[in-house]
Design a protein around this motif. Sequence first.
Motif, PDB file in Angstrom:
ATOM      1  N   ASP A 181       0.840  -1.202   0.000  1.00 58.52           N
ATOM      2  CA  ASP A 181       0.000   0.000   0.000  1.00 58.52           C
ATOM      3  C   ASP A 181       0.876   1.253   0.000  1.00 58.52           C
ATOM      4  O   ASP A 181       1.060   1.912   1.026  1.00 58.52           O
ATOM      5  N   THR A 182       1.424   1.573  -1.150  1.00 56.82           N
ATOM      6  CA  THR A 182       2.312   2.719  -1.279  1.00 56.82           C
ATOM      7  C   THR A 182       2.440   3.095  -2.748  1.00 56.82           C
ATOM      8  O   THR A 182       2.243   2.252  -3.628  1.00 56.82           O
ATOM      9  N   ARG A 183       2.776   4.351  -3.004  1.00 58.76           N
ATOM     10  CA  ARG A 183       3.100   4.764  -4.368  1.00 58.76           C
ATOM     11  C   ARG A 183       4.534   4.390  -4.731  1.00 58.76           C
ATOM     12  O   ARG A 183       4.954   4.573  -5.878  1.00 58.76           O
ATOM     13  N   HIS A 184       5.281   3.905  -3.764  1.00 60.08           N
ATOM     14  CA  HIS A 184       6.694   3.612  -3.975  1.00 60.08           C
ATOM     15  C   HIS A 184       6.975   2.146  -3.636  1.00 60.08           C
ATOM     16  O   HIS A 184       7.782   1.841  -2.743  1.00 60.08           O
ATOM     17  N   GLY A 185       6.340   1.252  -4.349  1.00 63.70           N
ATOM     18  CA  GLY A 185       6.471  -0.174  -4.098  1.00 63.70           C
ATOM     19  C   GLY A 185       7.679  -0.775  -4.787  1.00 63.70           C
ATOM     20  O   GLY A 185       7.546  -1.628  -5.676  1.00 63.70           O
ATOM     21  N   TYR A 186       8.862  -0.356  -4.395  1.00 63.56           N
ATOM     22  CA  TYR A 186      10.093  -0.835  -5.016  1.00 63.56           C
ATOM     23  C   TYR A 186      11.266  -0.556  -4.087  1.00 63.56           C
ATOM     24  O   TYR A 186      11.158   0.217  -3.123  1.00 63.56           O
ATOM     25  N   THR A 187      12.369  -1.224  -4.377  1.00 63.71           N
ATOM     26  CA  THR A 187      13.651  -0.891  -3.760  1.00 63.71           C
ATOM     27  C   THR A 187      14.378   0.064  -4.697  1.00 63.71           C
ATOM     28  O   THR A 187      14.441  -0.172  -5.899  1.00 63.71           O
ATOM     29  N   LEU A 188      14.906   1.132  -4.157  1.00 62.12           N
ATOM     30  CA  LEU A 188      15.661   2.082  -4.964  1.00 62.12           C
ATOM     31  C   LEU A 188      17.148   1.809  -4.766  1.00 62.12           C
ATOM     32  O   LEU A 188      17.694   2.018  -3.672  1.00 62.12           O
ATOM     33  N   PHE A 189      17.802   1.300  -5.818  1.00 59.63           N
ATOM     34  CA  PHE A 189      19.246   1.108  -5.763  1.00 59.63           C
ATOM     35  C   PHE A 189      19.920   2.466  -5.862  1.00 59.63           C
ATOM     36  O   PHE A 189      19.842   3.143  -6.886  1.00 59.63           O
ATOM     37  N   LEU A 190      20.579   2.854  -4.794  1.00 60.92           N
ATOM     38  CA  LEU A 190      21.269   4.139  -4.748  1.00 60.92           C
ATOM     39  C   LEU A 190      22.384   4.016  -3.728  1.00 60.92           C
ATOM     40  O   LEU A 190      22.129   3.716  -2.554  1.00 60.92           O
ATOM     41  N   ALA A 191      23.600   4.245  -4.147  1.00 54.17           N
ATOM     42  CA  ALA A 191      24.740   4.090  -3.251  1.00 54.17           C
ATOM     43  C   ALA A 191      24.640   5.048  -2.069  1.00 54.17           C
ATOM     44  O   ALA A 191      24.180   6.187  -2.201  1.00 54.17           O
ATOM     45  N   GLN A 192      25.085   4.586  -0.913  1.00 51.64           N
ATOM     46  CA  GLN A 192      25.017   5.395   0.297  1.00 51.64           C
ATOM     47  C   GLN A 192      25.719   6.736   0.131  1.00 51.64           C
ATOM     48  O   GLN A 192      25.241   7.761   0.631  1.00 51.64           O
ATOM     49  N   ALA A 193      26.836   6.745  -0.583  1.00 55.97           N
ATOM     50  CA  ALA A 193      27.549   8.004  -0.791  1.00 55.97           C
ATOM     51  C   ALA A 193      26.680   9.013  -1.524  1.00 55.97           C
ATOM     52  O   ALA A 193      26.717  10.219  -1.245  1.00 55.97           O
ATOM     53  N   ARG A 194      25.880   8.536  -2.476  1.00 53.16           N
ATOM     54  CA  ARG A 194      24.988   9.436  -3.207  1.00 53.16           C
ATOM     55  C   ARG A 194      23.844   9.902  -2.310  1.00 53.16           C
ATOM     56  O   ARG A 194      23.449  11.075  -2.337  1.00 53.16           O
ATOM     57  N   THR A 195      23.298   8.993  -1.496  1.00 53.05           N
ATOM     58  CA  THR A 195      22.250   9.380  -0.546  1.00 53.05           C
ATOM     59  C   THR A 195      22.766  10.452   0.404  1.00 53.05           C
ATOM     60  O   THR A 195      22.097  11.458   0.664  1.00 53.05           O
ATOM     61  N   GLU A 196      23.982  10.249   0.920  1.00 54.04           N
ATOM     62  CA  GLU A 196      24.555  11.236   1.834  1.00 54.04           C
ATOM     63  C   GLU A 196      24.775  12.568   1.129  1.00 54.04           C
ATOM     64  O   GLU A 196      24.567  13.636   1.730  1.00 54.04           O
ATOM     65  N   GLN A 197      25.191  12.535  -0.119  1.00 53.01           N
ATOM     66  CA  GLN A 197      25.401  13.774  -0.871  1.00 53.01           C
ATOM     67  C   GLN A 197      24.089  14.545  -1.018  1.00 53.01           C
ATOM     68  O   GLN A 197      24.034  15.762  -0.799  1.00 53.01           O
ATOM     69  N   LEU A 198      23.019  13.833  -1.375  1.00 50.72           N
ATOM     70  CA  LEU A 198      21.721  14.490  -1.562  1.00 50.72           C
ATOM     71  C   LEU A 198      21.196  15.055  -0.247  1.00 50.72           C
ATOM     72  O   LEU A 198      20.613  16.154  -0.214  1.00 50.72           O
ATOM     73  N   LEU A 199      21.416  14.342   0.844  1.00 54.27           N
ATOM     74  CA  LEU A 199      20.962  14.847   2.140  1.00 54.27           C
ATOM     75  C   LEU A 199      21.829  16.021   2.607  1.00 54.27           C
ATOM     76  O   LEU A 199      21.326  16.946   3.258  1.00 54.27           O
ATOM     77  N   ALA A 200      23.113  15.997   2.261  1.00 54.96           N
ATOM     78  CA  ALA A 200      23.973  17.142   2.593  1.00 54.96           C
ATOM     79  C   ALA A 200      23.526  18.389   1.835  1.00 54.96           C
ATOM     80  O   ALA A 200      23.526  19.500   2.380  1.00 54.96           O
ATOM     81  N   GLU A 201      23.143  18.206   0.579  1.00 54.19           N
ATOM     82  CA  GLU A 201      22.619  19.337  -0.198  1.00 54.19           C
ATOM     83  C   GLU A 201      21.349  19.886   0.442  1.00 54.19           C
ATOM     84  O   GLU A 201      21.137  21.102   0.492  1.00 54.19           O
ATOM     85  N   ARG A 202      20.521  19.001   0.941  1.00 61.31           N
ATOM     86  CA  ARG A 202      19.296  19.432   1.640  1.00 61.31           C
ATOM     87  C   ARG A 202      19.658  20.231   2.886  1.00 61.31           C
ATOM     88  O   ARG A 202      19.067  21.285   3.164  1.00 61.31           O
ATOM     89  N   ALA A 203      20.633  19.741   3.654  1.00 62.63           N
ATOM     90  CA  ALA A 203      21.044  20.448   4.864  1.00 62.63           C
ATOM     91  C   ALA A 203      21.593  21.831   4.531  1.00 62.63           C
ATOM     92  O   ALA A 203      21.273  22.826   5.188  1.00 62.63           O
ATOM     93  N   HIS A 204      22.413  21.918   3.497  1.00 61.54           N
ATOM     94  CA  HIS A 204      22.967  23.217   3.099  1.00 61.54           C
ATOM     95  C   HIS A 204      21.856  24.171   2.672  1.00 61.54           C
ATOM     96  O   HIS A 204      21.898  25.369   2.977  1.00 61.54           O
ATOM     97  N   ALA A 205      20.847  23.648   1.966  1.00 58.94           N
ATOM     98  CA  ALA A 205      19.743  24.503   1.525  1.00 58.94           C
ATOM     99  C   ALA A 205      18.993  25.084   2.715  1.00 58.94           C
ATOM    100  O   ALA A 205      18.413  26.174   2.622  1.00 58.94           O
ATOM    101  N   LEU A 206      19.006  24.357   3.840  1.00 55.72           N
ATOM    102  CA  LEU A 206      18.346  24.838   5.059  1.00 55.72           C
ATOM    103  C   LEU A 206      19.336  25.534   5.996  1.00 55.72           C
ATOM    104  O   LEU A 206      19.032  25.784   7.161  1.00 55.72           O
TER     105      LEU A 206
END
Length: 530
Positions: A73-98
Amino acid sequence: MLGAELALGGVRVQILERRAEAQRHSRALTLHPRSVELMDQRGLVERFLARGRAVPGWHFAGLDTRLDFSTLDTRHGYTLFLAQARTEQLLAERAHALEVPIRRGYEVVGLRQDDGSDSGSYVGEDSGRGSGDGRGRRTDPGHVELDVRGPGGDLRTVRARYVVGCDGGRSAVRRAAGIEFPGTDETLTGALGDFAVVDPAALDRARAHGVLIAPLEPEDERTDGGPAEGRPGGLTRIVLVDPRRMRTPAAEPLTLEEFLTSLADICGTDCGVAQPRWLSRFGNATRLAARYRAGSVLLAGDAAHIHFPAAGQGLNTGLQDAMNLGWKLAAEIKGWAPPGLLDSYHAERHPIGQAVTENTEVQTLLMELTLLPPYQRPAAALRKLLTELLGIEEVNRRLAGRISALDTAYPPTAADADPLAGRRMPDVALTAAGSAAGRAHELLPPGRFVLLDLAGDEQLRRTVTTGWGPRVTALTVTRHEHRTDLDGVREILIRPDGHIAWATRTPALPARRLERHRALTDWAGRPTRR
């Protein structure tokens, strides 16, 4: 993630990172459905989808029958292959934006809490919330002093009202705060390698012998195209457990020669691997912090729980810890949190950590037994049986819900709570007066409570805005997607983390208004006086 959530709640926060540079290598490679939902609830999901690769399911203990996330029961019924380094980069960009500063090269080496914060308002695992639940008095906030070693080796003192240790399984914050970390030591290790050169024709043979193969992003992130095994510029992750070397301590360096030998021993070929970019071991040490809060010190992620990386749950559990904690800690610091709110972080997330550590131990055992000669035959029979059971739709759905974290439901805070309380808010399509959002999760990016009126009360917005305006967005829903679990529901209060705080099916408007006032006070604090 946590720094961004705190900033969203109006809190001044800084992140002290021991590493001088961002980590290039990635232990974790996946975001599960609930984690993808969290990114959706903050308006970030498209950034993650653009860099990852979606697959419809996942595995449990490497069994042949896959977990089918697409039926959940979700719009996101999948596993997203994404390297941890990329996840951390995207979250760091979010932190900088805030405007959250990330100070690299700063290591915490000591910690002290003053008398005002020692033990704080921590009341243990069974702490409850809700009107008249005996949750006790609020204690005055104390402060924490951190001894921090900077990039040049100089020591300095940092003083804060709260500190959250997100510093991994060897957490210095956890140790300094005196939080016990019970569990079991490492008894089994695996090996992983990221290779620039592989023989694509040999990879299926390796998979048939239980070796995990995963394509990674190109080393040069400007290269077009998604991950592809053996493609020039791309890397291939190979993960294995070698029965001859599985007792080797994880701290012992892994050589290319050893990795090639293990591959050849397991599947009869070294898969043509060459040019390793990273070689590492990992172990099955499993530990869970005895408490997630000690006064003004809290824990999240690997600082709170470690385990074998079975089914890729560690990073996901940590992100979900952060989403649960961020708004609660912000509320406490800003002064509007109702008593007991911050303690509910431990009450809600510690059982999740326990469930994850337990299921990873089960998965590890199911894999290890097949490598031990005395147990290989019965272990193979057991795995065959479990594989068949996963072919039953309801069994598969149940386990898929557990691994994806979509089945996460926090215990209700009142005996008469609606069945929806504590569950994830379904991402229903809706139309709400005064909002451009087309579905429920599009209402959550500001990180506030959202009160949905499905029955129509002309006084709703005026009442809520007057008392809780900065904390709660109140909307009258004029149309919404039909769901049987929403039949008869008149109002829903959604928490900033996307779980349902309160719902009512009371038809009488005067009684419903009283319920609403009590629920808002219990969750969003006392109304402001004007």
